[in-house]
Design a protein around this motif. Structure first.
Motif, mmCIF file in Angstrom:
data_model
loop_
_atom_site.group_PDB
_atom_site.id
_atom_site.type_symbol
_atom_site.label_atom_id
_atom_site.label_comp_id
_atom_site.label_asym_id
_atom_site.label_seq_id
_atom_site.Cartn_x
_atom_site.Cartn_y
_atom_site.Cartn_z
ATOM 1 N N ASN A 4 20.857 -65.259 34.337
ATOM 2 C CA ASN A 4 21.408 -65.403 35.680
ATOM 3 C C ASN A 4 22.885 -65.050 35.598
ATOM 4 O O ASN A 4 23.682 -65.809 35.067
ATOM 5 N N LYS A 5 23.239 -63.877 36.103
ATOM 6 C CA LYS A 5 24.624 -63.421 36.091
ATOM 7 C C LYS A 5 25.277 -63.829 37.403
ATOM 8 O O LYS A 5 24.878 -63.365 38.472
ATOM 9 N N ILE A 6 26.283 -64.698 37.283
ATOM 10 C CA ILE A 6 26.938 -65.260 38.462
ATOM 11 C C ILE A 6 28.336 -64.673 38.599
ATOM 12 O O ILE A 6 29.138 -64.718 37.664
ATOM 13 N N LEU A 7 28.627 -64.144 39.768
ATOM 14 C CA LEU A 7 29.965 -63.663 40.100
ATOM 15 C C LEU A 7 30.609 -64.702 41.008
ATOM 16 O O LEU A 7 30.043 -65.091 42.029
ATOM 17 N N PHE A 8 31.793 -65.148 40.612
ATOM 18 C CA PHE A 8 32.503 -66.164 41.384
ATOM 19 C C PHE A 8 33.897 -65.655 41.728
ATOM 20 O O PHE A 8 34.830 -65.760 40.938
ATOM 21 N N PRO A 9 34.056 -65.053 42.925
ATOM 22 C CA PRO A 9 35.394 -64.648 43.365
ATOM 23 C C PRO A 9 36.265 -65.894 43.526
ATOM 24 O O PRO A 9 35.919 -66.813 44.267
ATOM 25 N N TYR A 10 37.375 -65.926 42.816
ATOM 26 C CA TYR A 10 38.219 -67.115 42.762
ATOM 27 C C TYR A 10 39.607 -66.781 43.283
ATOM 28 O O TYR A 10 40.231 -65.820 42.829
ATOM 29 N N ALA A 112 28.971 -56.444 42.112
ATOM 30 C CA ALA A 112 27.629 -57.038 42.051
ATOM 31 C C ALA A 112 26.581 -55.971 41.765
ATOM 32 O O ALA A 112 25.686 -56.179 40.931
ATOM 33 N N ARG A 113 26.691 -54.845 42.414
ATOM 34 C CA ARG A 113 25.720 -53.765 42.208
ATOM 35 C C ARG A 113 25.887 -53.101 40.844
ATOM 36 O O ARG A 113 24.907 -52.899 40.123
ATOM 37 N N ASN A 118 23.208 -61.256 39.858
ATOM 38 C CA ASN A 118 22.111 -61.646 40.724
ATOM 39 C C ASN A 118 22.427 -62.898 41.544
ATOM 40 O O ASN A 118 21.635 -63.320 42.363
ATOM 41 N N THR A 119 23.614 -63.480 41.312
ATOM 42 C CA THR A 119 24.071 -64.621 42.105
ATOM 43 C C THR A 119 25.565 -64.460 42.369
ATOM 44 O O THR A 119 26.314 -64.083 41.471
ATOM 45 N N ILE A 120 25.968 -64.755 43.587
ATOM 46 C CA ILE A 120 27.390 -64.784 43.931
ATOM 47 C C ILE A 120 27.656 -66.144 44.564
ATOM 48 O O ILE A 120 26.924 -66.577 45.452
#
Length: 153
Positions: A4-10, A112-113, A118-120
């Protein structure tokens, strides 16, 4: 099981701290998770200054801005360390601190692409009605169809 690849714009807001707590509570026990903290900053221009008072003042201001950019990256490292201190493994957490190139929303969508997130996780201040106005959250949700998007309010 797939990672599970999580992108977290901070963006260093109180809502981001709330979203960070959500990530810790939700994912710390998962071995197959990888979190990327993401922040873009306005790059400081390189300007050659000559020796006059106006240009020297500009040079001082640019130095100040460069210092602020470095301090903010240090804060990103601290947020990453907070995740590690909360139980994530070193290999599970990284960060991207990149110069801003255009629209933040487009940057999130492209990342993301291109990198297969697969998760933001997005933090959002404001009302639910405000979500339906043009916003980063709204644009990301309506553009990325095969990505799980969690919005912390």
């Amino acid at each position: 099981m797939d990672e599970n690849k999580i992108l977290f714009p901070y963006n260093f807001t109180d809502m981001d701290k709330k979203a960070l707590d959500f990530i810790i509570q939700t994912y710390v026990c998962h071995e197959n998770v990888h979190i990327t903290l993401f922040h873009t900053y306005a790059p400081v221009p390189e300007i050659i200054v000559s020796r006059n008072s106006v240009m020297e003042k500009m040079s001082t201001n640019l130095h100040y801005l460069r210092q602020k950019v470095m301090e903010q990256e240090s804060r990103m490292v601290e947020v990453r360390q907070h995740l590690l201190n909360s139980g994530f493994q070193n290999s599970q957490v990284d960060y991207l601190y990149l110069p801003k190139k255009g629209d933040l929303t487009r940057g999130i969508i492209m990342l993301a692409r291109d990198k297969g997130y697969n998760t933001i996780v997005l933090s959002r201040a404001g009302t639910v009605a405000g979500f339906f106005k043009t916003s980063v959250s709204n644009k990301v949700v309506t553009t990325l169809k095969d990505v799980n998007i969690t919005i912390i309010t």
